[in-house]
Design a protein around this motif. Structure first.
Motif, PDB file in Angstrom:
ATOM      1  N   ILE A 174       0.802  -0.889   0.272  1.00  0.00           N
ATOM      2  CA  ILE A 174       0.051  -0.273   0.039  1.00  0.00           C
ATOM      3  C   ILE A 174       0.617   0.895   0.166  1.00  0.00           C
ATOM      4  CG2 ILE A 174      -1.694   1.154   1.609  1.00  0.00           C
ATOM      5  CD1 ILE A 174      -3.079  -1.107  -0.185  1.00  0.00           C
ATOM      6  N   LEU A 175       1.721   1.513   1.588  1.00  0.00           N
ATOM      7  CA  LEU A 175       2.895   2.424   0.811  1.00  0.00           C
ATOM      8  C   LEU A 175       3.588   2.186  -0.742  1.00  0.00           C
ATOM      9  CD1 LEU A 175       3.922   1.472   5.026  1.00  0.00           C
ATOM     10  CD2 LEU A 175       1.583   3.372   4.451  1.00  0.00           C
ATOM     11  N   ILE A 176       4.133   1.926  -0.396  1.00  0.00           N
ATOM     12  CA  ILE A 176       4.623   1.253  -2.344  1.00  0.00           C
ATOM     13  C   ILE A 176       3.803   2.121  -3.423  1.00  0.00           C
ATOM     14  CG2 ILE A 176       5.788   0.425  -3.776  1.00  0.00           C
ATOM     15  CD1 ILE A 176       6.921  -1.708  -1.420  1.00  0.00           C
ATOM     16  N   ASN A 177       2.509   2.196  -3.420  1.00  0.00           N
ATOM     17  CA  ASN A 177       1.581   2.676  -4.441  1.00  0.00           C
ATOM     18  C   ASN A 177       1.417   3.689  -3.347  1.00  0.00           C
ATOM     19  OD1 ASN A 177       0.569   0.331  -6.204  1.00  0.00           O
ATOM     20  ND2 ASN A 177       0.745  -0.574  -4.281  1.00  0.00           N
ATOM     21  N   ILE A 178       1.108   4.161  -3.024  1.00  0.00           N
ATOM     22  CA  ILE A 178       1.085   5.889  -2.510  1.00  0.00           C
ATOM     23  C   ILE A 178       2.539   6.596  -2.881  1.00  0.00           C
ATOM     24  CG2 ILE A 178       0.602   7.407  -0.785  1.00  0.00           C
ATOM     25  CD1 ILE A 178      -0.599   4.977   0.567  1.00  0.00           C
ATOM     26  N   LEU A 179       3.514   6.009  -3.026  1.00  0.00           N
ATOM     27  CA  LEU A 179       4.635   6.647  -2.713  1.00  0.00           C
ATOM     28  C   LEU A 179       4.664   6.972  -5.039  1.00  0.00           C
ATOM     29  CD1 LEU A 179       7.220   8.426  -2.315  1.00  0.00           C
ATOM     30  CD2 LEU A 179       8.301   6.037  -1.906  1.00  0.00           C
ATOM     31  N   LEU A 180       4.402   5.750  -5.014  1.00  0.00           N
ATOM     32  CA  LEU A 180       4.771   5.869  -6.643  1.00  0.00           C
ATOM     33  C   LEU A 180       3.612   6.716  -7.148  1.00  0.00           C
ATOM     34  CD1 LEU A 180       5.154   1.937  -7.542  1.00  0.00           C
ATOM     35  CD2 LEU A 180       6.873   3.710  -7.679  1.00  0.00           C
ATOM     36  N   ILE A 181       2.371   6.608  -6.533  1.00  0.00           N
ATOM     37  CA  ILE A 181       1.348   7.787  -7.058  1.00  0.00           C
ATOM     38  C   ILE A 181       2.099   9.159  -7.086  1.00  0.00           C
ATOM     39  CG2 ILE A 181      -1.071   8.726  -6.647  1.00  0.00           C
ATOM     40  CD1 ILE A 181      -2.254   5.489  -6.231  1.00  0.00           C
ATOM     41  N   ILE A 182       2.352   9.345  -6.531  1.00  0.00           N
ATOM     42  CA  ILE A 182       3.081  10.671  -5.770  1.00  0.00           C
ATOM     43  C   ILE A 182       4.090  10.921  -6.956  1.00  0.00           C
ATOM     44  CG2 ILE A 182       4.427  12.813  -4.557  1.00  0.00           C
ATOM     45  CD1 ILE A 182       2.929  10.914  -2.143  1.00  0.00           C
ATOM     46  N   ILE A 183       5.037  10.182  -7.461  1.00  0.00           N
ATOM     47  CA  ILE A 183       5.853  10.601  -7.809  1.00  0.00           C
ATOM     48  C   ILE A 183       5.824  10.778 -10.046  1.00  0.00           C
ATOM     49  CG2 ILE A 183       8.112   9.023  -9.322  1.00  0.00           C
ATOM     50  CD1 ILE A 183       8.863   8.101  -6.639  1.00  0.00           C
ATOM     51  N   LEU A 184       4.665   9.687  -9.988  1.00  0.00           N
ATOM     52  CA  LEU A 184       4.052   9.429 -11.165  1.00  0.00           C
ATOM     53  C   LEU A 184       3.593  10.634 -12.170  1.00  0.00           C
ATOM     54  CD1 LEU A 184       3.168   5.669 -11.253  1.00  0.00           C
ATOM     55  CD2 LEU A 184       5.319   6.778 -12.853  1.00  0.00           C
ATOM     56  N   MET A 185       3.037  11.633 -10.979  1.00  0.00           N
ATOM     57  CA  MET A 185       2.710  12.773 -11.082  1.00  0.00           C
ATOM     58  C   MET A 185       3.698  13.699 -11.749  1.00  0.00           C
ATOM     59  SD  MET A 185       0.900  14.166  -8.035  1.00  0.00           S
ATOM     60  CE  MET A 185      -0.469  12.932  -6.986  1.00  0.00           C
ATOM     61  N   PHE A 186       4.522  13.628 -11.489  1.00  0.00           N
ATOM     62  CA  PHE A 186       5.531  14.215 -12.783  1.00  0.00           C
ATOM     63  C   PHE A 186       6.432  13.368 -14.348  1.00  0.00           C
ATOM     64  CE2 PHE A 186       6.731  14.917  -8.146  1.00  0.00           C
ATOM     65  CZ  PHE A 186       6.594  15.983  -8.051  1.00  0.00           C
ATOM     66  N   TRP A 187       5.459  12.212 -14.228  1.00  0.00           N
ATOM     67  CA  TRP A 187       6.124  11.503 -15.330  1.00  0.00           C
ATOM     68  C   TRP A 187       4.892  11.933 -16.439  1.00  0.00           C
ATOM     69  CZ3 TRP A 187       2.577   7.886 -16.924  1.00  0.00           C
ATOM     70  CH2 TRP A 187       3.041   6.913 -17.654  1.00  0.00           C
ATOM     71  N   VAL A 188       3.627  11.896 -15.743  1.00  0.00           N
ATOM     72  CA  VAL A 188       3.100  12.964 -16.770  1.00  0.00           C
ATOM     73  C   VAL A 188       3.423  13.765 -17.275  1.00  0.00           C
ATOM     74  CG1 VAL A 188       0.030  12.686 -16.423  1.00  0.00           C
ATOM     75  CG2 VAL A 188       0.415  10.807 -15.642  1.00  0.00           C
ATOM     76  N   ILE A 189       3.329  14.493 -16.932  1.00  0.00           N
ATOM     77  CA  ILE A 189       3.749  15.899 -17.540  1.00  0.00           C
ATOM     78  C   ILE A 189       4.869  15.818 -18.318  1.00  0.00           C
ATOM     79  CG2 ILE A 189       5.012  17.931 -16.746  1.00  0.00           C
ATOM     80  CD1 ILE A 189       3.850  18.092 -14.041  1.00  0.00           C
ATOM     81  N   THR A 190       5.969  15.040 -18.248  1.00  0.00           N
ATOM     82  CA  THR A 190       6.529  14.504 -19.261  1.00  0.00           C
ATOM     83  C   THR A 190       5.773  13.803 -20.526  1.00  0.00           C
ATOM     84  OG1 THR A 190       8.573  13.735 -17.319  1.00  0.00           O
ATOM     85  CG2 THR A 190       8.723  13.845 -19.805  1.00  0.00           C
ATOM     86  N   CYS A 191       5.172  13.056 -19.812  1.00  0.00           N
ATOM     87  CA  CYS A 191       3.793  12.608 -21.024  1.00  0.00           C
ATOM     88  C   CYS A 191       3.531  12.977 -21.936  1.00  0.00           C
ATOM     89  CB  CYS A 191       3.785  10.398 -20.515  1.00  0.00           C
ATOM     90  SG  CYS A 191       4.393   9.736 -19.993  1.00  0.00           S
ATOM     91  N   ILE A 192       2.991  14.379 -21.654  1.00  0.00           N
ATOM     92  CA  ILE A 192       1.811  15.414 -22.092  1.00  0.00           C
ATOM     93  C   ILE A 192       3.181  16.019 -23.156  1.00  0.00           C
ATOM     94  CG2 ILE A 192       1.079  17.296 -21.620  1.00  0.00           C
ATOM     95  CD1 ILE A 192      -0.382  15.877 -19.001  1.00  0.00           C
ATOM     96  N   LYS A 193       4.124  15.943 -22.539  1.00  0.00           N
ATOM     97  CA  LYS A 193       4.900  17.154 -23.563  1.00  0.00           C
ATOM     98  C   LYS A 193       5.439  16.595 -24.626  1.00  0.00           C
ATOM     99  CE  LYS A 193       6.934  20.150 -19.779  1.00  0.00           C
ATOM    100  NZ  LYS A 193       8.222  20.412 -19.339  1.00  0.00           N
ATOM    101  N   LYS A 194       5.457  15.208 -23.746  1.00  0.00           N
ATOM    102  CA  LYS A 194       6.706  14.218 -25.368  1.00  0.00           C
ATOM    103  C   LYS A 194       5.317  13.454 -25.759  1.00  0.00           C
ATOM    104  CE  LYS A 194      10.480  12.314 -23.569  1.00  0.00           C
ATOM    105  NZ  LYS A 194      11.423  10.880 -22.683  1.00  0.00           N
ATOM    106  N   LYS A 195       4.041  13.959 -25.713  1.00  0.00           N
ATOM    107  CA  LYS A 195       2.319  13.479 -26.569  1.00  0.00           C
ATOM    108  C   LYS A 195       2.057  12.057 -26.524  1.00  0.00           C
ATOM    109  CE  LYS A 195       1.828  17.321 -29.176  1.00  0.00           C
ATOM    110  NZ  LYS A 195       1.911  17.958 -30.998  1.00  0.00           N
ATOM    111  N   GLN A 196       2.826  11.254 -25.061  1.00  0.00           N
ATOM    112  CA  GLN A 196       2.596  10.330 -25.164  1.00  0.00           C
ATOM    113  C   GLN A 196       0.962   9.716 -24.076  1.00  0.00           C
ATOM    114  OE1 GLN A 196       6.238   9.294 -22.922  1.00  0.00           O
ATOM    115  NE2 GLN A 196       7.277   8.385 -25.058  1.00  0.00           N
TER     116      GLN A 196
END
Length: 559
Positions: A379-401
């Motif tokens: 559970i704790l690992i998933n909470i941490l990954l959700i937070i981290i992946l918010m920044f990854w989503v921004i990168t994906c938007i820029k790359k149109k993925q």
């Protein structure tokens, strides 16, 4: 083990031929080439399930259902013999001696597990009796009035009844989950490409989660419980999604997700994947493909929905808000809602149906304390990954993925739907595996120094866990049964001669009833509230007139 092996061979032959016939039709329509053995066998399992469900609407699922399946089997061999031979040659040509030895080892493990006594609690609670009802009577109207859990109506139980061979070997076999585990473990191992093709890394990460989940499930694979197929299908669909070379093949995975919903509604979030092929079909005007997918979805869903209506009187159980029928066997709305609330409360660790509407700050601490250390870390690992992946989503938007972003949203939807409905770990364990696997796959898309270490570490951990789970299981299980697998455990019961001379058994202690004696239910008080619709059990059950609108809970008590 001998009877289980013969049973596995029969399942493999029939599903292989059914799969080839269905895929041949799909290939002509969609112009795609599907030759992988796992795709053929899984497709065959889907339509064998549809066949069993449809058959159950008209007759009991026993010898005659298998005999008619043999007739279909023969026709397919005659009509598709060239296709069958071509696929068999291709499989033989691409399988080296190491792969064959590994598959034989997986098969032996599956046979060994399938021969043990079913241990899952819910199997003795209602799965075994539900299978027995399907074997003896097919689909019984109002069966949910006898025991509310029969109304859960997982399509998997029809599949298990079809291949149980109860009328052939004198005992209901229960190895379907073990067979499916062999198929999925074989797929996970044989398609593994971590150390060969870099672009396959995300799919391979999910291959490892399949092994991880099978390892976790080993102690209960001898039981025909409904969780394993539903949970493993989620991982299988995601893994295949990252391997699918075309949007047409991805659309077929969406159809598989629809089938998963008939096994257990936990799979429902993956149906959202259908947006990707749907947009493509509309954009490029692939109307033939779209219509084909809709027809396949309807074929898969209709028998399931009809069985729902027959067993409970509702289109989808336990959701009384969808209330469009008024058959005499319909379960009381209060009973259905009570069952729904009980599922929610138990999932939250409360174990009191009347406290289902507690605020999250009230039930969350209770739920978290009920978890094991490993589950808390997940559970704790998933909470941490959700937070981290918010920044990854921004990168994906820029790359149109955008597809990757959408997949991530589907994964989150599945996790949140599970968590905010009935977050029992057993109902959604694989949703806690998805984000870690996804992140590992993403990390391995780029070149850097630690990449090789991550690859080997993930592979070794998952493989060792699988081997450790099996070794621990083998240490404590009973000796190998060389001929016949162990039968279901029997529980003490009392015989009641009910109305019109019908004999029904009730549990003496606890709430588990097993497979025999039959019919058996845990709550004798329900017999005071219901009546036969005819002169025999075959006609089904209905609530007595005075109780149809009463507040009857699932234990047979009028509130």
């Amino acid at each position: 083990m001998l009877y289980t092996l013969l049973n596995f061979i029969w399942i493999a032959l029939t599903t292989f031929l059914l799969g080839i016939s269905i895929i041949s039709i799909i290939q002509k329509i969609m112009k795609i080439n599907i030759v992988s053995l796992d795709s053929i066998l899984i497709t065959g399992l889907v339509f064998a399930t549809v066949y069993a469900e449809t058959w159950s609407l008209f007759y009991k699922v026993r010898f005659l259902a298998n005999a008619f399946l043999f007739l279909i089997f023969t026709i397919i061999i005659i009509c598709f013999r060239k296709k069958v031979l071509a696929i068999l040659k291709n499989i033989s040509r691409t399988s080296n001696i190491r792969k064959k030895v590994l598959l034989l080892a997986l098969l032996f493990i599956g046979l060994m597990i399938a021969g043990q006594k079913p241990e899952a609690y819910d199997t003795a609670l209602y799965h075994a009796q539900a299978i027995h009802w399907i074997e003896e009577y097919g689909c019984t109207k109002g069966l949910g009035n006898l025991h509310n859990r029969f109304a859960y109506n997982s399509s998997f139980l029809c599949l298990q009844a079809l291949y149980s061979w109860a009328s052939i070997v004198g005992q209901s076999l229960h190895g379907m989950n073990a067979y499916i585990a062999v198929i999925l473990a074989g797929y996970a191992v044989m398609s593994f490409r971590f150390f060969k093709i870099k672009k396959e890394s995300i799919a391979d990460a999910f291959n490892l989660t399949i092994l991880l989940y099978i390892g976790y499930s080993i102690p209960t694979l001898s039981s025909p419980h409904t969780d394993f197929l539903a949970m493993s299908l989620i991982l299988y669909i995601i893994s295949k999604w990252f391997r699918a070379p075309s949007i047409e093949e991805k659309s077929l995975l969406c159809i598989l997700a629809i089938f998963g919903c008939t096994v257990k509604l936990t799979v429902a979030p993956l149906v959202l994947l259908a947006m990707c092929p749907l947009i493509d079909f509309f954009k490029h005007k692939k109307w033939k493909y779209l219509i084909s997918c809709i027809i396949m979805g309807i074929i898969i869903v209709i028998p399931f929905l009809v069985r729902n209506i027959f067993i409970s009187g509702y289109l989808i159980y336990p959701y009384p808000v969808i209330d469009i029928f008024n058959f005499d066997w319909k379960m009381p709305g209060y009973t259905v809602m009570f069952d729904h609330n009980e599922i929610v409360s138990w999932g939250r660790g409360i174990k009191n149906a009347y406290l289902y509407d507690l605020r999250i700050n009230e039930w969350l601490p209770v739920w978290f304390r009920s978890l094991t250390i490993t589950e808390k870390y997940l559970i704790l690992i998933n909470i941490l990954l959700i937070i981290i992946l918010m920044f990854w989503v921004i990168t994906c938007i820029k790359k149109k993925q955008y597809e990757l972003i959408y997949l991530y949203c589907v994964f989150l939807t599945g996790m949140f739907m599970w968590f905010f409905s009935a977050p029992l770990i057993r109902y959604g364990r694989v949703y806690l595996y998805i984000l870690p696997a996804f992140v590992i796959g993403l990390l391995l898309q780029k070149e850097y120094a630690a990449k090789t270490i991550i690859k080997y570490a993930a592979t070794i951990v998952c493989t060792m866990y699988f081997c450790y789970s099996f070794s621990e299981y083998a240490k404590y299980d009973s000796p190998l049964r060389l001929i016949m697998p162990e039968d279901y455990k029997e529980y003490s019961s009392d015989a009641i001669t009910w109305e019109k001379g019908v004999k029904i058994y009730t549990v003496t202690e606890g709430d588990q009833s097993g497979y025999n004696p039959f019919p058996m239910l845990p709550y004798a008080s329900r017999l005071e509230l219901i009546e036969l619709r005819g002169d025999t059990l075959k006609e089904g059950f209905r609530m007595k007139g005075e109780y149809k609108k009463a507040k009857v809970n699932t234990y047979g008590t009028v509130e």
